[in-house]
Design an enzyme around this catalytic site. Structure first.
Site, PDB file in Angstrom:
ATOM      1  N   THR A   1     -35.001 -23.919  10.793  1.00  0.00           N
ATOM      2  CA  THR A   1     -33.570 -23.755  10.526  1.00  0.00           C
ATOM      3  C   THR A   1     -33.036 -24.685   9.440  1.00  0.00           C
ATOM      4  O   THR A   1     -31.831 -24.684   9.173  1.00  0.00           O
ATOM      5  CB  THR A   1     -32.776 -24.010  11.815  1.00  0.00           C
ATOM      6  OG1 THR A   1     -33.216 -25.260  12.383  1.00  0.00           O
ATOM      7  CG2 THR A   1     -32.985 -22.898  12.818  1.00  0.00           C
ATOM      8  N   GLU A   2     -33.902 -25.433   8.798  1.00  0.00           N
ATOM      9  CA  GLU A   2     -33.425 -26.465   7.873  1.00  0.00           C
ATOM     10  C   GLU A   2     -32.531 -25.921   6.759  1.00  0.00           C
ATOM     11  O   GLU A   2     -31.517 -26.545   6.413  1.00  0.00           O
ATOM     12  CB  GLU A   2     -34.619 -27.215   7.262  1.00  0.00           C
ATOM     13  CG  GLU A   2     -35.329 -28.154   8.210  1.00  0.00           C
ATOM     14  CD  GLU A   2     -36.410 -27.468   9.023  1.00  0.00           C
ATOM     15  OE1 GLU A   2     -37.205 -28.183   9.655  1.00  0.00           O
ATOM     16  OE2 GLU A   2     -36.476 -26.215   9.028  1.00  0.00           O
TER      17      GLU A   2
END
Length: 256
Positions: free
Chosen positions: A123-124
Site C-alpha cells: 500500500t505504500e
C-alpha cells in the site's frame, strides 16, 4: 511479544493489537531480540512466527513515522536481513491481513502458510511512499509481472494469489493442519544440515541484500522525508483521502 517453545519450535507471536501489529520501534526491537535468542538456543530447531488478532502485520507504525520517532529504513533492513540470514528456518503462520512492511517480513521468512482470512497489499504508493526496503526480501521471490501490478496499484489480493506469485508458500483452509508436516520435517532434520540447506535456499535473497540494501534504504529515507509522504501518512491517520487521490478512491474503504 510472546514466545512459547514446543519440541524444538519457538513460536514467536506478534501481539500489539492497539496498532494492528505495526512495526513500531518497540515491536521490531522485541522481535529482533526473540529471533536472536532463538538463533543461539541449541534446543530450537526453527521459529514459527505468528500473530494475535485479525492482522499479521500492518507495516511500519505510521503514528511513530509521523512523529519522527519511527523505525528507520536501516533498522527495517537489518530486521529483514536477520530473518533471511539466521541459520534456523523461520516459518510464518498467517491468518490475518498483511500490509506494506509486513509483506517484507513474509518475503524474508523461509516458509509461509496463510488462510483464506488473510489478505495482502503493497500500500505504500497510496501514502506517498514506495516498497523500497521490503524489496530486499520480496523481489527475489515474487513474479516480476505481479510485483509491477501490486507495487504500482496497491491492490489487495488473497492468499491464493499470494501463493501463485511466490509471496507465500501455501494457501490452506486449515493452516495448522497444513503446518503439521512442515514442522515435523523441521524437527526431523539435522541442525547443521538444516542450516546448510537454508543457506542454499537464501542465496538469491542474500545476494540481493548485498547489491541493493543500501540503495533501497536511502530511497526509503528520501521518500519518507518528502511532502507526499507527509500528506499520505497524515491523510491515512486522519481517515481522509490524500490530496492527489481521485474522487472515487478513499482510504476509508481500503484497509492498509
Amino acid at each position: 511479544m510472546k514466545r512459547t517453545d514446543e519440541d524444538g519450535i519457538a513460536a514467536v507471536v506478534l501481539d500489539s493489537p492497539h496498532n494492528r501489529n505495526a512495526l513500531s520501534v518497540r515491536l521490531a526491537g522485541e522481535l529482533t531480540a526473540q529471533l536472536s535468542r532463538a538463533a543461539e538456543d541449541p534446543a530450537v530447531r526453527a521459529v514459527l512466527l505468528t500473530h494475535t488478532g485479525e492482522t499479521f502485520c500492518s507495516g511500519i507504525d505510521l503514528a511513530e513515522a509521523r512523529a519522527g520517532t519511527g523505525l528507520t529504513a536501516e533498522q527495517l533492513t537489518n530486521l529483514l536481513r536477520m530473518v533471511v540470514e539466521m541459520p534456523k528456518p523461520v516459518v510464518a503462520r498467517v491468518t490475518g491481513h498483511a500490509r506494506a512492511g509486513g509483506l517484507g517480513l513474509l518475503g524474508a521468512c523461509d516458509i509461509v502458510v496463510a488462510s483464506p482470512a488473510a489478505s495482502f497489499a503493497f500500500t505504500e504508493v497510496r501514502i506517498g511512499l514506495a516498497p523500497a526496503v521490503l524489496s530486499t526480501a520480496v523481489l527475489p521471490r515474487v513474479d516480476s509481472r505481479a510485483a509491477s501490478r501490486y507495487y504500482l496499484t496497491g491492490e489487495r489480493f488473497d492468499a491464493a494469489e499470494a501463493a501463485r506469485i511466490g509471496l507465500i508458500t501455501l494457501a490452506a483452509d486449515d493452516v495448522d493442519e497444513a503446518l503439521e508436516p512442515v514442522l515435523a520435517g523441521l524437527r526431523a532434520a539435522a541442525p547443521g544440515a538444516l542450516a546448510a540447506a537454508k543457506h542454499l535456499t537464501t542465496t538469491a535473497a542474500r545476494q540481493f541484500f548485498g547489491a541493493h540494501a543500501s540503495e533501497l534504504a536511502a530511497l526509503a529515507g528520501r521518500l519518507g522525508a518528502g511532502a507526499e509522504a507527509r500528506e499520505g501518512i497524515a491523510s491515512f491517520l486522519e481517515r481522509r483521502s490524500p490530496v492527489w487521490a481521485a474522487t472515487r478512491f478513499s482510504l476509508r474503504k481500503e484497509s492498509r
